[in-house]
Enzyme design. Structure first.
Site, mmCIF file in Angstrom:
data_model
loop_
_atom_site.group_PDB
_atom_site.id
_atom_site.type_symbol
_atom_site.label_atom_id
_atom_site.label_comp_id
_atom_site.label_asym_id
_atom_site.label_seq_id
_atom_site.Cartn_x
_atom_site.Cartn_y
_atom_site.Cartn_z
ATOM 1 N N ARG A 1 44.774 8.492 -18.882
ATOM 2 C CA ARG A 1 43.163 9.040 -18.676
ATOM 3 C C ARG A 1 43.580 9.950 -18.389
ATOM 4 N NH1 ARG A 1 39.421 7.740 -21.228
ATOM 5 N NH2 ARG A 1 39.989 5.901 -22.152
ATOM 6 N N HIS B 1 45.494 12.772 -21.084
ATOM 7 C CA HIS B 1 44.737 12.203 -21.796
ATOM 8 C C HIS B 1 43.658 13.304 -21.876
ATOM 9 C CE1 HIS B 1 40.768 11.186 -24.246
ATOM 10 N NE2 HIS B 1 41.482 11.444 -25.076
#
Length: 202
Positions: A41, A44
């Protein structure tokens, strides 16, 4: 146990495609589950593959923090931008109430005020000010987790090194990189992970 989880959230097709492209360029299969979730995450959120080797985190500490988070432990952030990036969760940010003074930045004072409000056992998410992280390390906060990812050329590396040296449960990184988006992403990674049956019974 009352969960604050968002594991049932609807994932947008753009995010699905973004993760697919990330996985085509980055192998995260060797990471344990929560570590993998946080690394992916953060990568990302920043479109920066280097975070996969820059982040410093521990699966056991993440598991303990995940349990605390889903049990409703307070979440404290250093700035409103971090709060804005955390999905659907009430957070504590005292920056608007804080004042600077001799030897004390406004960000550091905000951390003091937040600790007076929440006490021990909170999750702390610091993505902006190294002085906020430095101040937290002077308190007897007994945190469930410190996500210490402040950004900058002055004090950021040093404050994150001090966090690691403190022995507190933490997510940090080695470089000057960081920021509100990646700090929020690290917390979201734990927030999105489902609660296990064992945790629900505890």
């Amino acid at each position: 146990m009352s969960s604050v989880g968002r594991a049932d959230r609807v994932v947008h097709p753009i995010e699905v495609e973004s993760y697919r492209r990330m996985h085509a360029r980055l192998d995260t299969s060797h990471f344990p589950p929560l570590t993998r979730a946080v690394v992916e995450r953060v990568v990302h959120s920043a479109a920066d593959l280097e975070y996969a080797t820059d982040l410093v985190l521990d699966e056991g500490e993440l598991a303990t923090a995940h349990t605390a988070l889903h049990a409703g432990a307070p979440v404290v952030v250093d700035v409103a931008m971090v709060a804005a990036g955390i999905t659907g969760l009430q957070t504590v940010c005292r920056l608007k109430d804080a004042k600077s003074g001799p030897g004390l930045t406004r960000s550091a004072h905000a951390i003091r005020l937040a600790y007076e409000e929440v006490g021990p056992g909170a999750l702390w998410v610091i993505g902006n000010a190294p002085t906020a992280l430095e101040e937290l390390l002077t308190l007897d906060a007994s945190p469930a987790l410190v996500i210490g990812l402040p950004v900058g050329f002055v004090g950021a590396v040093e404050s994150k090194a001090a966090l690691r040296a403190s022995g507190l449960p933490a997510v940090s990184n080695m470089s000057e990189k960081g920021g509100s988006a990646v700090a929020a992403a690290a917390l979201n990674a734990l927030l999105y992970q489902p609660v296990s049956p064992i945790e629900e019974k505890s």
